[in-house]
Motif scaffolding. Sequence first.
Motif, PDB file in Angstrom:
ATOM      1  N   SER A 102       0.893  -1.255   0.095  1.00 29.79           N
ATOM      2  CA  SER A 102      -0.066   0.031  -0.065  1.00 29.79           C
ATOM      3  C   SER A 102       0.970   1.096   0.009  1.00 29.79           C
ATOM      4  N   PHE A 205      -9.750  -5.512   8.975  1.00 30.12           N
ATOM      5  CA  PHE A 205      -8.971  -4.570   8.035  1.00 30.12           C
ATOM      6  C   PHE A 205      -9.790  -4.137   6.942  1.00 30.12           C
ATOM      7  N   SER A 209     -10.648  -0.240   6.548  1.00 27.28           N
ATOM      8  CA  SER A 209     -10.218   0.372   5.434  1.00 27.28           C
ATOM      9  C   SER A 209     -11.723   1.096   4.754  1.00 27.28           C
ATOM     10  N   LEU A 220       0.541   2.314   9.140  1.00 27.13           N
ATOM     11  CA  LEU A 220       0.526   0.800   9.289  1.00 27.13           C
ATOM     12  C   LEU A 220       1.532   0.530  10.599  1.00 27.13           C
ATOM     13  N   PRO A 225      -0.945  -5.581  11.969  1.00 29.16           N
ATOM     14  CA  PRO A 225      -1.715  -4.630  10.921  1.00 29.16           C
ATOM     15  C   PRO A 225      -0.853  -4.322   9.646  1.00 29.16           C
ATOM     16  N   THR A 226       0.329  -4.382   9.564  1.00 30.62           N
ATOM     17  CA  THR A 226       1.250  -3.893   8.353  1.00 30.62           C
ATOM     18  C   THR A 226       0.853  -5.074   7.303  1.00 30.62           C
ATOM     19  N   TRP A 229      -3.294  -5.513   6.637  1.00 32.64           N
ATOM     20  CA  TRP A 229      -3.782  -4.545   5.761  1.00 32.64           C
ATOM     21  C   TRP A 229      -3.719  -4.811   4.105  1.00 32.64           C
ATOM     22  N   GLU A 230      -2.265  -5.411   3.887  1.00 31.16           N
ATOM     23  CA  GLU A 230      -1.958  -5.521   2.608  1.00 31.16           C
ATOM     24  C   GLU A 230      -2.989  -6.777   2.037  1.00 31.16           C
ATOM     25  N   ALA A 233      -7.449  -5.186   3.267  1.00 28.74           N
ATOM     26  CA  ALA A 233      -7.901  -3.482   2.760  1.00 28.74           C
ATOM     27  C   ALA A 233      -8.864  -3.385   1.524  1.00 28.74           C
ATOM     28  N   CYS A 242      -0.149   6.089   2.251  1.00 32.40           N
ATOM     29  CA  CYS A 242       0.031   4.739   3.478  1.00 32.40           C
ATOM     30  C   CYS A 242       1.479   4.928   3.649  1.00 32.40           C
TER      31      CYS A 242
END
Length: 380
Positions: A102, A205, A209, A220, A225-226, A229-230, A233, A242
């Motif tokens: 992101s 997530f 998002s 993130l 979370p990092t 999210w990928e 999201a 981001c």
Amino acid sequence: FGSYAHNNIESWPADKPLHINVGLEEPTLKSTADIQIKVPEVQFSPKNQCPKKSIAANTSALQDFLYVADDIFVILGKIDETIQSDVFKFITNYNLSVYAESTSGLREKLTSALPSDIKAKYILRIGSVPSCRYWRDLENEENIEVFSVAQNALTGLARSSSIVSEVNWNELDYHFEKEKICEYASHDALEGLISNYPNAEISWFRHISESIPDNSLVFLGNSLPTREWEIAATRIDKNLKCYSNRGANGIDGNISTFLGAAYNNDDNESWGIFGDLTAMYDLFAPWTLQGVDSNIRIVVINNGGGRIFSRIDAVNSSSTQAKESIINNHQIGFKSWAAMWEIQYIKALAPNDLNSIPQGPVIIEVIPDQESSEAIWAQL
Ligand SMILES: Cc1ncc(C[n+]2csc(CCOP(=O)(O)OP(=O)(O)O)c2C)c(N)n1
């Protein structure tokens, strides 16, 4: 900082970490001069990692890689806005398979794979060091050739790989005809899992998002979370900016870093998403929020410990005691933390709880359903 000490950041050879002490002007008892509290931004590129060659030489080095590389997979880390459209054209012109994080600004514009879809003999990485697990595992996959184009000139791998700092994207040619990949089967499977397990951590997530307005800043944090999210999201392009700290990997200072970025983002909302232990490492960060009325959202995904470790087989097969102490299981909530700093607080137990977020800074504590989270990970 011993051997890392250098008088000038420009002389840092970039082969070791660098500790920087920022020396602000020392006020004397009597001086009346204004004290400089904002540190100027310094642009620099480490010298030794990537010998400075001409852009033409860099482009021809990448072209040589492209001549031999079939089955190429592109991984995008954070890339500078100035080259986003060139990189976009390069990838779409040659139908390249791509995993776009992101932070690249292109995740929602390209048909980006899920991390589990990355399979290749040749990796072309563009931008700063990617945060996905796949990249870290490349360390031990010497048979996969890696070529990086990264403005900061850091390979991000301790094993051999090639790197250049910049190329002329529109002078490159790629000859291997591949069928255009329009959709990955894994995307459909993910949609099914999210609707079956709406309260799983990964599904949150998607919900978070979807709640984030267009043009927001998103930070993130560590740990999951990092990664999550990928995966989950929304892929609707909301022009989100981001950021993540992942290259350094420390769980300390994440909220402070986010707030630093958020203070320069008054016109739009700022969302930082953090694990619970990561939040606990930076409990004092919100003190700077006093008197701030911008829409800053600190989301804590409270899964009761460092759940990233429950994804590691060696941890799972350890004794219960070892496992618990590695994961640091706890039942601590964040409501009193928000009260301590007089910040508005929302406890999110179901996606609807994100429907009415008030103006101004808010701490949002998300409680995912542990069983659903494990069920999704097992099926991904
Ligand atoms: C300063 C620091 N201490 C310890 C670690 C080791 N570490 C990496 S991930 C992690 C757990 C993080 O837990 P949490 O923030 O709750 O995120 P989750 O894994 O649940 O997503 C720890 C302790 C680290 N990276 N940095």
